[in-house]
Design a protein around this motif. Structure first.
Motif, PDB file in Angstrom:
ATOM      1  N   UNK A 347     -23.884 -27.799  34.851  1.00 48.30           N
ATOM      2  CA  UNK A 347     -23.355 -28.696  36.323  1.00 48.30           C
ATOM      3  C   UNK A 347     -22.255 -26.928  37.071  1.00 48.30           C
ATOM      4  N   UNK A 348     -22.095 -26.588  36.340  1.00 49.54           N
ATOM      5  CA  UNK A 348     -21.226 -24.997  36.755  1.00 49.54           C
ATOM      6  C   UNK A 348     -19.276 -25.904  36.712  1.00 49.54           C
ATOM      7  N   UNK A 349     -19.160 -24.232  36.307  1.00 51.71           N
ATOM      8  CA  UNK A 349     -17.129 -24.255  36.586  1.00 51.71           C
ATOM      9  C   UNK A 349     -16.624 -24.480  36.969  1.00 51.71           C
ATOM     10  N   UNK A 350     -16.911 -25.103  37.831  1.00 54.49           N
ATOM     11  CA  UNK A 350     -16.105 -26.006  38.496  1.00 54.49           C
ATOM     12  C   UNK A 350     -16.227 -27.545  38.130  1.00 54.49           C
ATOM     13  N   UNK A 351     -17.365 -27.577  37.837  1.00 56.64           N
ATOM     14  CA  UNK A 351     -17.585 -29.128  37.498  1.00 56.64           C
ATOM     15  C   UNK A 351     -16.841 -29.366  35.898  1.00 56.64           C
ATOM     16  N   UNK A 352     -17.119 -28.257  35.939  1.00 58.58           N
ATOM     17  CA  UNK A 352     -15.835 -27.907  34.011  1.00 58.58           C
ATOM     18  C   UNK A 352     -14.782 -27.836  34.531  1.00 58.58           C
ATOM     19  N   UNK A 353     -14.179 -27.130  35.086  1.00 57.34           N
ATOM     20  CA  UNK A 353     -13.285 -27.809  35.311  1.00 57.34           C
ATOM     21  C   UNK A 353     -12.233 -29.135  35.788  1.00 57.34           C
ATOM     22  N   UNK A 354     -12.807 -30.361  36.756  1.00 56.68           N
ATOM     23  CA  UNK A 354     -13.596 -30.946  37.312  1.00 56.68           C
ATOM     24  C   UNK A 354     -12.875 -32.094  35.852  1.00 56.68           C
ATOM     25  N   UNK A 355     -14.184 -31.903  34.534  1.00 54.99           N
ATOM     26  CA  UNK A 355     -14.068 -32.361  33.417  1.00 54.99           C
ATOM     27  C   UNK A 355     -13.294 -32.132  32.309  1.00 54.99           C
ATOM     28  N   UNK A 356     -11.947 -31.096  32.172  1.00 54.51           N
ATOM     29  CA  UNK A 356     -11.344 -30.801  31.625  1.00 54.51           C
ATOM     30  C   UNK A 356      -9.611 -31.859  32.282  1.00 54.51           C
ATOM     31  N   UNK A 357      -9.801 -31.747  33.340  1.00 53.66           N
ATOM     32  CA  UNK A 357      -8.668 -32.056  34.275  1.00 53.66           C
ATOM     33  C   UNK A 357      -8.696 -33.724  33.664  1.00 53.66           C
ATOM     34  N   UNK A 358     -10.285 -34.728  33.683  1.00 56.52           N
ATOM     35  CA  UNK A 358     -10.538 -35.941  33.876  1.00 56.52           C
ATOM     36  C   UNK A 358     -10.131 -35.831  32.609  1.00 56.52           C
ATOM     37  N   UNK A 359     -10.323 -35.259  31.428  1.00 55.24           N
ATOM     38  CA  UNK A 359      -9.882 -36.122  29.615  1.00 55.24           C
ATOM     39  C   UNK A 359      -8.149 -35.676  29.591  1.00 55.24           C
ATOM     40  N   UNK A 360      -7.702 -34.886  30.315  1.00 57.05           N
ATOM     41  CA  UNK A 360      -6.186 -34.380  30.472  1.00 57.05           C
ATOM     42  C   UNK A 360      -5.781 -35.524  30.781  1.00 57.05           C
ATOM     43  N   UNK A 361      -6.425 -36.545  31.963  1.00 52.07           N
ATOM     44  CA  UNK A 361      -5.551 -37.335  32.522  1.00 52.07           C
ATOM     45  C   UNK A 361      -6.212 -39.108  31.246  1.00 52.07           C
ATOM     46  N   UNK A 362      -7.009 -38.476  30.756  1.00 54.06           N
ATOM     47  CA  UNK A 362      -7.659 -39.788  29.967  1.00 54.06           C
ATOM     48  C   UNK A 362      -6.523 -40.325  29.315  1.00 54.06           C
ATOM     49  N   UNK A 363      -5.844 -39.084  28.423  1.00 57.22           N
ATOM     50  CA  UNK A 363      -5.023 -38.532  27.719  1.00 57.22           C
ATOM     51  C   UNK A 363      -3.839 -39.378  27.705  1.00 57.22           C
ATOM     52  N   UNK A 364      -3.348 -38.633  28.664  1.00 56.23           N
ATOM     53  CA  UNK A 364      -2.300 -38.615  29.623  1.00 56.23           C
ATOM     54  C   UNK A 364      -1.970 -40.556  29.692  1.00 56.23           C
ATOM     55  N   UNK A 365      -2.839 -40.498  30.441  1.00 57.05           N
ATOM     56  CA  UNK A 365      -2.723 -42.407  30.764  1.00 57.05           C
ATOM     57  C   UNK A 365      -2.625 -42.704  29.808  1.00 57.05           C
ATOM     58  N   UNK A 366      -4.011 -42.948  28.388  1.00 52.61           N
ATOM     59  CA  UNK A 366      -3.778 -44.273  27.949  1.00 52.61           C
ATOM     60  C   UNK A 366      -2.542 -43.724  26.927  1.00 52.61           C
ATOM     61  N   UNK A 367      -2.414 -42.789  26.824  1.00 51.35           N
ATOM     62  CA  UNK A 367      -1.056 -42.402  26.415  1.00 51.35           C
ATOM     63  C   UNK A 367       0.499 -43.026  26.413  1.00 51.35           C
ATOM     64  N   UNK A 368       0.184 -42.895  27.462  1.00 50.63           N
ATOM     65  CA  UNK A 368       1.914 -43.454  29.155  1.00 50.63           C
ATOM     66  C   UNK A 368       1.366 -45.111  28.714  1.00 50.63           C
TER      67      UNK A 368
END
Length: 500
Positions: A347-368
């Motif tokens: 899917x390309x590096x741009x989508x890869x970066x978007x997926x990393x940011x999504x994973x980060x937001x999941x961890x942050x939001x659920x932890x908070x």
């Protein structure tokens, strides 16, 4: 020039400021001189003699505080402070033939005190202005420290970071005079008279610190009409501060900074007493504590992951060290996306970066959401993340993160139908799409442990989680043997494996 003072925030200073601020305010200049030679001291004296608006000067160790009174015919106060500051810099630049530059031994901060508004006391405004000047100096010193750190990295990339060494308050402890509780006030007063640079002394009972006496407070007490007659021959315990800020050496600098700055104005500049095993270790000035905190914040910003903005490896290690030093049980969650390379390639590096940011937001939001206080989320690099929280919250966090991740990851496939993944060797794997593997490591707060122990246990458990199909987590203690390890010949699960 006016006169030199012997203290900050004393009554005489308050009176002199309020006498002068009606002409448009009073300027504050703070000069921090790390290495003052004869040339620099001479230049400083010359500037003080020629600065006709200077009416108060106070020196504390490496810090010089100057107060400037605006006159009726002067420019606005902010311009006046800039002009006086530039004049001071110029004197210091000319102090030696090499042209001393800011960053090679000194830093300057400034602020203003304006006439009191409704509801604000003179003490409050003066305190705020002094603190603003201190913060400005701290920022400059932090920038200098980062610059020196970068220079060291270029010549010696494996040199240990001095900022990390100072994460615990014990690293900031400096020697300080010590007196027994029965020592006469006269002996302490004579020490202060003979040693200009000594600003305070710790009072002990045996080897245990029980009080503090600051030079400024002693001078104020003795300066009264009957001060010497009343106190000169009395034990120091009668006039000491018997509730000073005393902290253990293993306490984090951040925690001490919060405690120190929350004190009453009258104690703001008192040193912090540091002990180890109930014995005096030393003391730290508020100046050194604020400087260390600024350095830490600067380092955190410099090492944060640019993609997610989460704290990087240096902050992660410091957080582990802080929690270990506190001695309370906690859990470490090590999260890693499975088959992320396959996703990037397809899917390309741009989508890869978007997926990393999504994973980060999941961890942050659920932890908070589940752990609003006392948690930490960091980005190790790539698709690897780490979460730290109290031990009893670990299982719930794992379940919430995996459920949330699986519920939203499909949006990143763009409607693609064939999601059969392949490993790094190109072989087909019995799984559709990206999943999340989490290892949950628990520490009981008792058995000695290091960040390396925690990292090794997390890596071991993560391998087991990655062996499961789909998103999964595996939990265990730091020093427990897990299935597949050398001494666990039968490969029993011990009840540690959990899969959604």
């Amino acid at each position: 020039m006016g006169e030199s003072g012997y203290g900050l925030l004393d009554r005489t200073l308050m009176e002199k400021i309020t006498e002068r601020w009606h002409h448009g305010g009073v300027g504050v200049i703070l000069l921090h001189v790390e290495r003052a030679g004869s040339a620099e001291l001479s230049a400083l004296r010359q500037w003080m003699e020629r600065e006709r608006r200077l009416f108060w000067h106070y020196r504390m160790d490496h810090d010089h505080y100057f107060l400037l009174g605006r006159q009726r015919e002067d420019v606005r106060l902010d311009r006046l402070i800039v002009q006086s500051t530039e004049s001071l810099r110029e004197y210091l630049r000319q102090a030696n033939a090499s042209g001393m530059q800011e960053g090679a031994g000194y830093a300057i901060g400034s602020s203003a005190i304006y006439p009191s508004g409704v509801g604000r006391s003179a003490e409050s405004m003066i305190y705020g202005a002094l603190k603003e000047a201190m913060n400005a100096v701290s920022r400059t010193l932090a920038q200098q420290a980062v610059g020196r750190s970068k220079a060291r990295m270029e010549t010696s990339p494996i040199e240990q970071d001095p900022i990390g060494d100072a994460f615990q308050i014990g690293a900031l402890a400096k020697p300080i005079p010590v007196f027994d509780v029965k020592t006469r006030v006269s002996e302490v007063g004579k020490l202060f008279e003979m040693n200009e640079r000594v600003q305070g002394a710790v009072i002990v009972n045996g080897n245990r610190p029980v009080g503090l006496i600051m030079k400024e407070k002693l001078h104020q007490l003795l300066a009264g009409p009957f001060g010497i007659a009343l106190y000169w021959n009395r034990p120091i315990e009668k006039i000491m501060d018997d509730h000073p800020l005393i902290v253990d050496a293993d306490t984090s600098v951040e925690s001490v900074s919060q405690l120190a700055t929350a004190r009453d104005h009258a104690k703001l500049y008192d040193v912090v007493i540091i002990k180890r095993d109930e014995r005096l270790l030393g003391a730290a000035s508020i100046r050194s504590i604020l400087e260390c905190m600024t350095n830490l914040r600067t380092e955190e910003a410099r090492t944060a992951n640019p993609l997610t903005g989460l704290p990087g490896n240096a902050s992660i290690v410091r957080e582990m060290q802080r929690r270990i030093a506190e001695g309370r049980p906690f859990a470490v969650l090590y999260a890693d996306m499975d088959f992320f390379k396959w996703f990037n390639d397809r899917f390309g590096f741009s989508q890869g970066d978007a997926l990393i940011r999504y994973c980060a937001s999941v961890l942050q939001e659920e932890t908070k959401r589940l752990v609003p206080d006392g948690s930490f989320v960091g980005h190790i690099g790539g698709d690897d993340f780490i979460v730290m929280a109290d031990d009893w919250q670990g299982e719930a966090l794992c379940r919430a993160m995996l459920s949330r991740f699986d519920g939203g990851v499909a949006a990143f496939y763009g409607g693609a139908e064939d999601l059969n993944v392949s490993d790094r060797s190109g072989r087909r794997v019995d799984q559709e799409g990206v999943s999340l593997s989490v290892s949950l490591v628990r520490w009981d707060g008792e058995r000695p442990v290091t960040p390396e122990n925690l990292s090794q246990a997390a890596a071991s458990l993560k391998k087991l989680a990655k062996g499961r199909r789909g998103s999964a987590y595996v939990s265990g203690g730091v020093f427990e043997m897990h299935r597949g390890e050398e001494r666990n010949q039968r490969g029993a699960s011990h009840g540690y494996e959990t899969t959604l």
